[in-house]
Write an enzyme that holds these catalytic residues in place. Structure first.
Site, PDB file in Angstrom:
ATOM      1  N   ASP A 174      53.800  33.284 -23.148  1.00 52.75           N
ATOM      2  CA  ASP A 174      52.956  34.370 -23.241  1.00 52.75           C
ATOM      3  C   ASP A 174      52.831  34.818 -24.382  1.00 52.75           C
ATOM      4  OD1 ASP A 174      50.801  36.355 -23.102  1.00 52.75           O
ATOM      5  OD2 ASP A 174      51.113  36.561 -20.347  1.00 52.75           O
ATOM      6  N   CYS A 205      46.511  30.949 -18.239  1.00 52.70           N
ATOM      7  CA  CYS A 205      45.830  31.708 -19.920  1.00 52.70           C
ATOM      8  C   CYS A 205      44.256  30.935 -19.756  1.00 52.70           C
ATOM      9  CB  CYS A 205      46.485  31.026 -21.012  1.00 52.70           C
ATOM     10  SG  CYS A 205      46.697  29.316 -20.796  1.00 52.70           S
ATOM     11  N   THR A 232      44.769  26.006 -12.800  1.00 55.72           N
ATOM     12  CA  THR A 232      43.760  26.383 -11.791  1.00 55.72           C
ATOM     13  C   THR A 232      43.406  27.226 -13.074  1.00 55.72           C
ATOM     14  OG1 THR A 232      45.360  28.538 -11.085  1.00 55.72           O
ATOM     15  CG2 THR A 232      45.055  26.916  -9.359  1.00 55.72           C
ATOM     16  N   ARG A 234      41.147  27.237 -16.414  1.00 55.91           N
ATOM     17  CA  ARG A 234      39.925  26.337 -17.419  1.00 55.91           C
ATOM     18  C   ARG A 234      40.220  24.823 -17.459  1.00 55.91           C
ATOM     19  NH1 ARG A 234      37.599  29.800 -14.636  1.00 55.91           N
ATOM     20  NH2 ARG A 234      35.850  31.429 -15.681  1.00 55.91           N
ATOM     21  N   ASP A 258      41.782  22.356 -10.225  1.00 55.24           N
ATOM     22  CA  ASP A 258      41.322  23.107  -9.760  1.00 55.24           C
ATOM     23  C   ASP A 258      39.975  23.483 -10.543  1.00 55.24           C
ATOM     24  OD1 ASP A 258      39.843  24.209  -6.892  1.00 55.24           O
ATOM     25  OD2 ASP A 258      40.373  26.417  -7.948  1.00 55.24           O
ATOM     26  N   GLU A 263      33.159  20.530 -15.537  1.00 55.05           N
ATOM     27  CA  GLU A 263      32.916  20.377 -13.951  1.00 55.05           C
ATOM     28  C   GLU A 263      31.286  20.670 -14.148  1.00 55.05           C
ATOM     29  OE1 GLU A 263      36.107  23.404 -13.341  1.00 55.05           O
ATOM     30  OE2 GLU A 263      33.782  24.715 -13.016  1.00 55.05           O
ATOM     31  N   HIS A 295      36.752  23.821  -8.477  1.00 50.73           N
ATOM     32  CA  HIS A 295      37.384  25.035  -8.560  1.00 50.73           C
ATOM     33  C   HIS A 295      37.131  26.261  -7.236  1.00 50.73           C
ATOM     34  CE1 HIS A 295      36.408  27.499 -12.242  1.00 50.73           C
ATOM     35  NE2 HIS A 295      36.509  28.724 -12.015  1.00 50.73           N
TER      36      HIS A 295
HETATM   37  P1  NAD Z   1      44.659  37.537 -17.394  1.00 53.15           P
HETATM   38  O1  NAD Z   1      43.823  38.286 -18.678  1.00 53.15           O
HETATM   39  O2  NAD Z   1      44.826  39.066 -16.131  1.00 53.15           O
HETATM   40  O3  NAD Z   1      46.116  37.140 -17.855  1.00 53.15           O
HETATM   41  C1  NAD Z   1      45.700  36.014 -19.136  1.00 53.15           C
HETATM   42  C2  NAD Z   1      47.351  36.311 -19.826  1.00 53.15           C
HETATM   43  O4  NAD Z   1      47.020  35.103 -20.316  1.00 53.15           O
HETATM   44  C3  NAD Z   1      46.793  37.779 -20.551  1.00 53.15           C
HETATM   45  O5  NAD Z   1      49.009  37.758 -19.954  1.00 53.15           O
HETATM   46  C4  NAD Z   1      47.352  36.422 -21.884  1.00 53.15           C
HETATM   47  O6  NAD Z   1      47.771  37.730 -22.428  1.00 53.15           O
HETATM   48  C5  NAD Z   1      48.070  35.302 -21.816  1.00 53.15           C
HETATM   49  N1  NAD Z   1      47.310  34.741 -23.508  1.00 53.15           N
HETATM   50  C6  NAD Z   1      46.357  35.021 -23.474  1.00 53.15           C
HETATM   51  N2  NAD Z   1      46.267  33.994 -24.840  1.00 53.15           N
HETATM   52  C7  NAD Z   1      47.414  32.637 -24.576  1.00 53.15           C
HETATM   53  C8  NAD Z   1      47.386  32.246 -25.006  1.00 53.15           C
HETATM   54  N3  NAD Z   1      47.280  31.062 -26.314  1.00 53.15           N
HETATM   55  N4  NAD Z   1      49.153  30.681 -24.759  1.00 53.15           N
HETATM   56  C9  NAD Z   1      49.536  32.212 -23.659  1.00 53.15           C
HETATM   57  N5  NAD Z   1      48.840  32.695 -23.207  1.00 53.15           N
HETATM   58  C10 NAD Z   1      48.151  33.597 -23.434  1.00 53.15           C
HETATM   59  O7  NAD Z   1      43.623  37.480 -16.974  1.00 53.15           O
HETATM   60  P2  NAD Z   1      43.890  36.649 -15.209  1.00 53.15           P
HETATM   61  O8  NAD Z   1      43.215  37.055 -14.031  1.00 53.15           O
HETATM   62  O9  NAD Z   1      45.181  36.010 -14.712  1.00 53.15           O
HETATM   63  O10 NAD Z   1      43.585  34.689 -15.717  1.00 53.15           O
HETATM   64  C11 NAD Z   1      43.248  33.740 -15.821  1.00 53.15           C
HETATM   65  C12 NAD Z   1      42.876  32.880 -15.995  1.00 53.15           C
HETATM   66  O11 NAD Z   1      42.636  32.167 -14.879  1.00 53.15           O
HETATM   67  C13 NAD Z   1      41.073  33.735 -16.676  1.00 53.15           C
HETATM   68  O12 NAD Z   1      41.035  33.159 -17.733  1.00 53.15           O
HETATM   69  C14 NAD Z   1      40.584  32.380 -15.830  1.00 53.15           C
HETATM   70  O13 NAD Z   1      39.833  31.068 -16.289  1.00 53.15           O
HETATM   71  C15 NAD Z   1      41.381  31.987 -15.068  1.00 53.15           C
HETATM   72  N6  NAD Z   1      40.870  32.210 -13.135  1.00 53.15           N
HETATM   73  C16 NAD Z   1      41.037  30.627 -12.483  1.00 53.15           C
HETATM   74  C17 NAD Z   1      39.618  30.941 -11.385  1.00 53.15           C
HETATM   75  C18 NAD Z   1      39.256  30.002 -10.379  1.00 53.15           C
HETATM   76  O14 NAD Z   1      39.085  29.935  -9.085  1.00 53.15           O
HETATM   77  N7  NAD Z   1      40.329  28.783 -10.101  1.00 53.15           N
HETATM   78  C19 NAD Z   1      39.676  32.338 -10.611  1.00 53.15           C
HETATM   79  C20 NAD Z   1      39.987  33.002 -11.226  1.00 53.15           C
HETATM   80  C21 NAD Z   1      40.121  33.332 -12.962  1.00 53.15           C
END
Ligand code: NAD
Length: 330
Positions: A174, A205, A232, A234, A258, A263, A295
């Site tokens: 991260d 991420c 899961t 994007r 997912d 999509e 999703h």
């Molecule tokens: P969050 O903001 O709490 O965590 C994201 C993490 O990614 C942070 O710790 C950030 O520092 C890190 N990050 C940013 N850029 C990065 C990089 N270049 N390399 C490595 N790490 C990096 O977000 P979250 O709530 O944990 O959600 C994460 C992702 O999950 C969202 O961005 C969203 O796309 C996805 N999501 C999917 C679903 C689903 O239904 N499948 C639902 C909610 C969220």
């Protein structure tokens, strides 16, 4: 406040109406997505509410601004589908649901791992046809395997803890390391070290310019032969055509997704009577070691409750001129 809600399904209405007590807000539900072709539906509304596959690009924002829209509320955490700069230029506020239930998505990632590994989806059908054979069902123990987690925010951190519970060695990358996770036994590594050492890699991420196509042919050439990749987060974190090549040559042993690059043309729709024009997803679906869910990571009662509560709070904060706690800034 009167709000136009786009890309809505019956569950959106059910959960939002449940918490919209005394009809505090006037919620007008549209099944149509919001994009440059549908902005006229927002005529007469100051606020719109959208979901993950609505396309809020500069053209859409320009059109919304011209008809007087001042607020765009996402019923999601991710906001990669919104042109934040265009919104700022037009003085349109963007709000989201930053945290609703990290467990919902993290647990779904685990479901993908367990299903791909132990093939419960296949055996379910087999047993229903009185086929009790064990042929081709061999899995592997998760215990002692190395799991690489990219992105250890809310969902990634929850996922790390679940995998530690399985007795896995959890390594992570991260841009912002978590001391709490280190104390729990997670080891941060460089991306390259994570690619080389992981038996399973799970993506948590956000999608942005740095992470788009994080998994392309160059990355697939570095991972452990036969590793499992779970996404899961994007779709565009993975270049689908390169994933197909990696599956064909065996470099990628399993793929659980997912989310999918294209999509928006497929997910959340029943296309069982349609001819699918997307050849990439058709190819992916043909692999026995690929599992695709539409999703649905967020799709639990607890998460839907929280999404509805926060979305309604976002409307109220904006309407009453309160501090916008969940505003997305550039
Ligand atoms: P969050 O903001 O709490 O965590 C994201 C993490 O990614 C942070 O710790 C950030 O520092 C890190 N990050 C940013 N850029 C990065 C990089 N270049 N390399 C490595 N790490 C990096 O977000 P979250 O709530 O944990 O959600 C994460 C992702 O999950 C969202 O961005 C969203 O796309 C996805 N999501 C999917 C679903 C689903 O239904 N499948 C639902 C909610 C969220």
């Amino acid at each position: 406040m009167k709000i136009a809600l786009f890309s809505t399904k019956p569950h959106d209405r059910e959960f939002l109406d449940k918490f919209n007590t005394n009809n505090e807000h006037e919620l007008i539900y549209f099944e149509a997505p919001l994009n440059a072709d549908t902005t006229n539906l927002a005529l007469g509304f100051k606020a719109v509410c959208v979901f993950v596959n609505d396309k809020i690009d500069a053209i859409t924002i320009d059109k919304l601004s011209k008809i007087g829209v001042k607020l765009i509320v996402l019923r999601s955490a991710g906001f990669n589908n919104v042109d934040l700069e265009a919104a700022k230029n037009k003085n349109i506020k963007i709000m989201r649901v930053p945290a609703y239930s990290p467990q919902a998505v993290a647990e779904h990632a685990v479901a993908l791992i367990l299903t791909l590994n132990r093939k419960t989806h296949k055996v379910y059908n087999r047993v229903r046809e009185s086929n009790f054979s064990l042929e081709n069902l061999i899995g592997f123990n998760l215990y002692n395997k190395t799991v690489g987690v990219i992105g250890t925010g809310k969902i990634g951190a929850t996922f790390c803890q679940i995998m530690l519970g399985f007795g896995c060695k959890v390594i992570a990358f991260d841009i912002d390391e978590s001391e709490k996770l280190k104390e729990k036994g997670v080891e941060y590594k460089t991306l390259n070290e994570l690619f080389i050492n992981s038996d399973i890699i799970s993506l948590h991420c956000p999608l942005n310019d740095d992470t788009k196509y994080l998994f392309d042919s160059a990355t697939f050439s570095k991972i452990k032969n036969g590793a499992m990749l779970i996404n899961t987060s994007r779709g565009a974190l993975i270049k689908t055509s390169d994933a197909i090549d990696a599956l064909k040559n065996g470099q990628l042993g399993y793929l659980g997704i997912d989310v999918y690059e294209q999509e928006e043309k497929l997910f959340f729709k029943d296309l069982s009577e349609s001819i699918i024009q997307d050849d990439l997803i058709e190819r992916l679906m043909a692999f026995h070691n690929v599992l695709i869910t539409p999703h649905q990571g967020f799709f639990t009662k607890e998460a839907l409750d929280q999404i509805a509560i926060t979305t309604l709070k976002n409307f109220t904060d904006f309407e009453k001129g309160l501090p916008l706690e969940n505003e997305v800034n550039l």
